[in-house]
Design a protein around this motif. Structure first.
Motif, PDB file in Angstrom:
ATOM      1  N   PHE A  55       0.814  -1.211   0.000  1.00 14.54           N
ATOM      2  CA  PHE A  55       0.000   0.000   0.000  1.00 14.54           C
ATOM      3  C   PHE A  55       0.853   1.268   0.000  1.00 14.54           C
ATOM      4  CE2 PHE A  55      -2.573   3.404   1.822  1.00 14.54           C
ATOM      5  CZ  PHE A  55      -3.709   3.322   1.021  1.00 14.54           C
ATOM      6  N   SER A  56       1.949   1.299   0.741  1.00 16.35           N
ATOM      7  CA  SER A  56       2.764   2.517   0.805  1.00 16.35           C
ATOM      8  C   SER A  56       3.383   2.826  -0.555  1.00 16.35           C
ATOM      9  CB  SER A  56       3.854   2.396   1.864  1.00 16.35           C
ATOM     10  OG  SER A  56       4.750   1.341   1.551  1.00 16.35           O
ATOM     11  N   GLN A  57       3.818   1.782  -1.265  1.00 14.09           N
ATOM     12  CA  GLN A  57       4.375   2.005  -2.604  1.00 14.09           C
ATOM     13  C   GLN A  57       3.281   2.425  -3.587  1.00 14.09           C
ATOM     14  OE1 GLN A  57       4.925  -0.779  -0.805  1.00 14.09           O
ATOM     15  NE2 GLN A  57       7.132  -1.202  -0.697  1.00 14.09           N
ATOM     16  N   ARG A  58       2.107   1.826  -3.443  1.00 14.08           N
ATOM     17  CA  ARG A  58       0.986   2.223  -4.305  1.00 14.08           C
ATOM     18  C   ARG A  58       0.639   3.698  -4.078  1.00 14.08           C
ATOM     19  NH1 ARG A  58      -2.276  -1.941  -6.502  1.00 14.08           N
ATOM     20  NH2 ARG A  58      -1.725  -4.060  -5.856  1.00 14.08           N
ATOM     21  N   SER A  59       0.604   4.107  -2.817  1.00 12.89           N
ATOM     22  CA  SER A  59       0.279   5.503  -2.499  1.00 12.89           C
ATOM     23  C   SER A  59       1.327   6.449  -3.062  1.00 12.89           C
ATOM     24  CB  SER A  59       0.180   5.681  -0.981  1.00 12.89           C
ATOM     25  OG  SER A  59      -0.929   4.985  -0.461  1.00 12.89           O
ATOM     26  N   ALA A  60       2.587   6.033  -3.000  1.00  8.13           N
ATOM     27  CA  ALA A  60       3.665   6.864  -3.538  1.00  8.13           C
ATOM     28  C   ALA A  60       3.491   7.070  -5.040  1.00  8.13           C
ATOM     29  CB  ALA A  60       5.019   6.221  -3.245  1.00  8.13           C
ATOM     30  N   VAL A  61       3.079   6.021  -5.742  1.00  6.10           N
ATOM     31  CA  VAL A  61       2.865   6.122  -7.187  1.00  6.10           C
ATOM     32  C   VAL A  61       1.691   7.049  -7.498  1.00  6.10           C
ATOM     33  CG1 VAL A  61       2.134   4.844  -9.242  1.00  6.10           C
ATOM     34  CG2 VAL A  61       3.904   3.901  -7.745  1.00  6.10           C
ATOM     35  N   VAL A  62       0.598   6.902  -6.769  1.00  2.56           N
ATOM     36  CA  VAL A  62      -0.577   7.751  -6.999  1.00  2.56           C
ATOM     37  C   VAL A  62      -0.232   9.217  -6.739  1.00  2.56           C
ATOM     38  CG1 VAL A  62      -2.889   8.317  -6.148  1.00  2.56           C
ATOM     39  CG2 VAL A  62      -2.250   5.931  -6.554  1.00  2.56           C
ATOM     40  N   ASP A  63       0.429   9.487  -5.618  1.00  5.63           N
ATOM     41  CA  ASP A  63       0.774  10.865  -5.271  1.00  5.63           C
ATOM     42  C   ASP A  63       1.742  11.462  -6.291  1.00  5.63           C
ATOM     43  OD1 ASP A  63      -0.823  10.666  -3.045  1.00  5.63           O
ATOM     44  OD2 ASP A  63       0.835  10.309  -1.642  1.00  5.63           O
ATOM     45  N   LEU A  64       2.748  10.680  -6.687  1.00  3.66           N
ATOM     46  CA  LEU A  64       3.732  11.179  -7.642  1.00  3.66           C
ATOM     47  C   LEU A  64       3.087  11.435  -9.002  1.00  3.66           C
ATOM     48  CD1 LEU A  64       6.549  11.887  -8.588  1.00  3.66           C
ATOM     49  CD2 LEU A  64       7.056   9.436  -8.806  1.00  3.66           C
ATOM     50  N   SER A  65       2.215  10.560  -9.434  1.00  4.13           N
ATOM     51  CA  SER A  65       1.537  10.743 -10.719  1.00  4.13           C
ATOM     52  C   SER A  65       0.782  12.069 -10.754  1.00  4.13           C
ATOM     53  CB  SER A  65       0.572   9.588 -10.979  1.00  4.13           C
ATOM     54  OG  SER A  65       1.256   8.352 -11.032  1.00  4.13           O
ATOM     55  N   ARG A  66       0.096  12.377  -9.656  1.00  5.07           N
ATOM     56  CA  ARG A  66      -0.653  13.638  -9.592  1.00  5.07           C
ATOM     57  C   ARG A  66       0.275  14.843  -9.536  1.00  5.07           C
ATOM     58  NH1 ARG A  66      -5.156  11.114  -5.506  1.00  5.07           N
ATOM     59  NH2 ARG A  66      -6.294   9.973  -7.133  1.00  5.07           N
ATOM     60  N   ASP A  67       1.383  14.714  -8.819  1.00  2.58           N
ATOM     61  CA  ASP A  67       2.349  15.810  -8.775  1.00  2.58           C
ATOM     62  C   ASP A  67       2.915  16.090 -10.172  1.00  2.58           C
ATOM     63  OD1 ASP A  67       2.074  16.210  -6.051  1.00  2.58           O
ATOM     64  OD2 ASP A  67       3.761  14.917  -5.512  1.00  2.58           O
ATOM     65  N   LEU A  68       3.265  15.045 -10.886  1.00  4.72           N
ATOM     66  CA  LEU A  68       3.789  15.202 -12.248  1.00  4.72           C
ATOM     67  C   LEU A  68       2.757  15.869 -13.156  1.00  4.72           C
ATOM     68  CD1 LEU A  68       5.449  11.685 -12.605  1.00  4.72           C
ATOM     69  CD2 LEU A  68       6.690  13.859 -12.504  1.00  4.72           C
ATOM     70  N   LEU A  69       1.511  15.458 -13.011  1.00  2.60           N
ATOM     71  CA  LEU A  69       0.430  16.025 -13.816  1.00  2.60           C
ATOM     72  C   LEU A  69       0.236  17.497 -13.513  1.00  2.60           C
ATOM     73  CD1 LEU A  69      -1.961  15.417 -15.797  1.00  2.60           C
ATOM     74  CD2 LEU A  69      -3.358  15.015 -13.754  1.00  2.60           C
ATOM     75  N   HIS A  70       0.166  17.843 -12.247  1.00  2.00           N
ATOM     76  CA  HIS A  70      -0.122  19.219 -11.849  1.00  2.00           C
ATOM     77  C   HIS A  70       1.051  20.154 -12.139  1.00  2.00           C
ATOM     78  CE1 HIS A  70      -3.188  17.299  -8.899  1.00  2.00           C
ATOM     79  NE2 HIS A  70      -3.676  17.426 -10.107  1.00  2.00           N
ATOM     80  N   GLU A  71       2.267  19.600 -12.243  1.00  2.00           N
ATOM     81  CA  GLU A  71       3.426  20.430 -12.574  1.00  2.00           C
ATOM     82  C   GLU A  71       3.705  20.455 -14.074  1.00  2.00           C
ATOM     83  OE1 GLU A  71       6.912  20.075 -10.154  1.00  2.00           O
ATOM     84  OE2 GLU A  71       5.769  19.558  -8.356  1.00  2.00           O
ATOM     85  N   GLY A  72       2.843  19.828 -14.856  1.00  3.32           N
ATOM     86  CA  GLY A  72       2.983  19.863 -16.309  1.00  3.32           C
ATOM     87  C   GLY A  72       4.076  18.973 -16.865  1.00  3.32           C
ATOM     88  N   LEU A  73       4.544  18.016 -16.078  1.00  7.28           N
ATOM     89  CA  LEU A  73       5.608  17.111 -16.537  1.00  7.28           C
ATOM     90  C   LEU A  73       5.039  15.909 -17.279  1.00  7.28           C
ATOM     91  CD1 LEU A  73       7.728  17.399 -13.294  1.00  7.28           C
ATOM     92  CD2 LEU A  73       8.299  18.367 -15.535  1.00  7.28           C
ATOM     93  N   VAL A  74       3.751  15.657 -17.108  1.00  6.42           N
ATOM     94  CA  VAL A  74       2.994  14.730 -17.941  1.00  6.42           C
ATOM     95  C   VAL A  74       1.656  15.398 -18.252  1.00  6.42           C
ATOM     96  CG1 VAL A  74       4.052  12.632 -16.993  1.00  6.42           C
ATOM     97  CG2 VAL A  74       1.939  13.519 -15.977  1.00  6.42           C
ATOM     98  N   VAL A  75       0.964  14.907 -19.267  1.00  6.38           N
ATOM     99  CA  VAL A  75      -0.341  15.450 -19.648  1.00  6.38           C
ATOM    100  C   VAL A  75      -1.331  14.297 -19.744  1.00  6.38           C
ATOM    101  CG1 VAL A  75      -1.628  16.682 -21.441  1.00  6.38           C
ATOM    102  CG2 VAL A  75       0.717  17.353 -20.924  1.00  6.38           C
ATOM    103  N   ARG A  76      -2.526  14.528 -19.215  1.00  8.62           N
ATOM    104  CA  ARG A  76      -3.607  13.548 -19.271  1.00  8.62           C
ATOM    105  C   ARG A  76      -3.151  12.196 -18.722  1.00  8.62           C
ATOM    106  NH1 ARG A  76      -7.526  14.072 -24.325  1.00  8.62           N
ATOM    107  NH2 ARG A  76      -9.054  13.776 -22.675  1.00  8.62           N
ATOM    108  N   THR A  77      -3.243  11.140 -19.520  1.00 10.91           N
ATOM    109  CA  THR A  77      -2.891   9.801 -19.038  1.00 10.91           C
ATOM    110  C   THR A  77      -1.507   9.382 -19.516  1.00 10.91           C
ATOM    111  OG1 THR A  77      -3.805   8.659 -20.968  1.00 10.91           O
ATOM    112  CG2 THR A  77      -5.321   9.142 -19.160  1.00 10.91           C
ATOM    113  N   TRP A  78      -0.774  10.305 -20.152  1.00 12.02           N
ATOM    114  CA  TRP A  78       0.479   9.930 -20.799  1.00 12.02           C
ATOM    115  C   TRP A  78       1.607   9.804 -19.787  1.00 12.02           C
ATOM    116  CZ3 TRP A  78      -0.749  14.643 -24.271  1.00 12.02           C
ATOM    117  CH2 TRP A  78      -1.924  14.375 -24.987  1.00 12.02           C
TER     118      TRP A  78
END
Length: 359
Positions: free
Chosen positions: A6-29
């Motif tokens: 669970f802790s690793q899963r949470s890290a992935v979810v949080d990081l994915s959103r951080d990348l999205l909100h900082e414009g380092l990824v777009v949409r589902t890419w």
């Protein structure tokens, strides 16, 4: 019973959103993974929105490379697996499509970092792995060989594609992505001579149009964000209506006002279309962009019009256009050619048949 991952899963979810909100990824890419134990890891699923993704959505990849979970894993999971096998210290792997680093993958030579940048990133140069179509063994093998020949490196650019980062932790991977983009922006300005100053857009200029469905009336908005349907100039209305009449399913158009797109407009108006220098342009926009409305970017009357099925889709098309314009400018300086036409047609067909339904 609580999932031991669970802790690793949470890290992935949080990081994915951080990348999205900082414009380092777009949409589902892009894609994000985290080692759980040994060579086992969890990874983002294919085509799932980062904003709504939850921990249980992630796929688990075993040490043998077998996938399990409620959704299909990212098609780039073999590339992540290779990293965990060859980088014992890597616990979080990220593949981004960040704007300036992706554009510099067309430079044709390693990126030379300043002393400060090298200290922050942990390597003096950033290597570029050879081109391979997305999700193919050729792409993954190229990354593997680049990492093998540069054992101290944690960042690799993927030619005409994006960036691959190996972090000690999720926080480290995010900071690597930030530091790489900062360095890439500096190098881009030096290589192209661009000041990255966007053109001034009057507040009353029409910058987008939308309709709720293909049969609904068109609403126009100006640069101030105000609806301006009643006062839209006749030529602007006609330009948008012509595209909607040709693209029956389109429900949003954005006008792109970007310094690097502006720098290419004279070439395009002279009859040279903008071709894909990054594979997501081929997938999402088309095999070339010019005056025709067949692609999702249309150049008409001095404007770059980005077409989407809805406002979010048009915004994503605009983002891809701006990134490809930068890659095109780098390629011109480096004397490099766009992606082969047959590869562009193949990627576009696959994307339209598969990923566009998920994004």
């Amino acid at each position: 019973m609580k999932d031991p991952r669970f802790s690793q899963r949470s890290a992935v979810v949080d990081l994915s959103r951080d990348l999205l909100h900082e414009g380092l990824v777009v949409r589902t890419w892009g894609n994000v993974s985290h080692r759980t134990s040994g060579h086992e890891f969890v990874i983002t699923p294919s085509g799932r929105s980062y904003d709504t993704m939850i921990e249980s959505d992630l796929a688990v990849i075993s040490a043998a490379g077998e996938a399990s979970g409620p959704f299909k894993p990212s098609s780039e999971y073999p590339m992540h697996k290779l990293c965990y096998e060859h980088r014992p210290g890597a616990n979080c792997v990220v593949h981004t499509h960040q704007r300036y680093a992706s554009a510099l993958s067309q430079l044709g030579q390693p990126l030379e970092l300043t002393r400060h940048e090298a200290q922050a990133i942990g390597q003096s140069h950033i290597q570029i792995s050879p081109y391979g179509l997305p999700s193919t063994k050729k792409l993954h093998f190229g990354v593997k060989e680049t990492l093998r020949h540069n054992p101290g490196d944690n960042v690799v650019l993927l030619e005409a594609h994006g960036v691959f980062l190996c972090g000690d932790t999720a926080e480290h991977a995010l900071q690597l992505a930030r530091d790489v983009e900062s360095a890439a922006t500096r190098i881009y300005k030096e290589v192209t001579g661009s000041t990255l100053v966007d053109p001034d857009v009057p507040q009353d200029r029409i910058v987008r149009s939308e309709r709720d469905n293909p049969h609904a009336p068109i609403c126009f908005f100006n640069a101030a964000g105000e609806e301006a349907t009643a006062s839209v100039p006749a030529e602007v209305r006609a330009r948008h209506e012509a595209i909607y009449s040709q693209r029956k399913k389109a429900c949003a158009i954005r006008v792109c006002w970007d310094s690097e797109v502006e720098a290419l407009k004279s070439q395009i108006s002279g009859g040279t279309p903008l071709r894909p220098y990054l594979d997501d342009f081929a997938q999402i926009v088309g095999t070339k962009a010019h005056a025709s409305a067949r692609a999702n970017v249309v150049f008409r009357d001095g404007e770059a019009l980005c077409i989407g099925s809805d406002p979010a889709d048009a915004t994503a098309v605009e983002s891809v256009l701006m990134k490809n314009a930068r890659a095109a400018r780098v390629a011109q300086v480096a004397g490099r050619s766009p992606i082969a036409n047959w590869e562009c047609h193949l990627m576009n067909a696959i994307y339209r048949a598969t990923y566009s339904k998920q994004a």
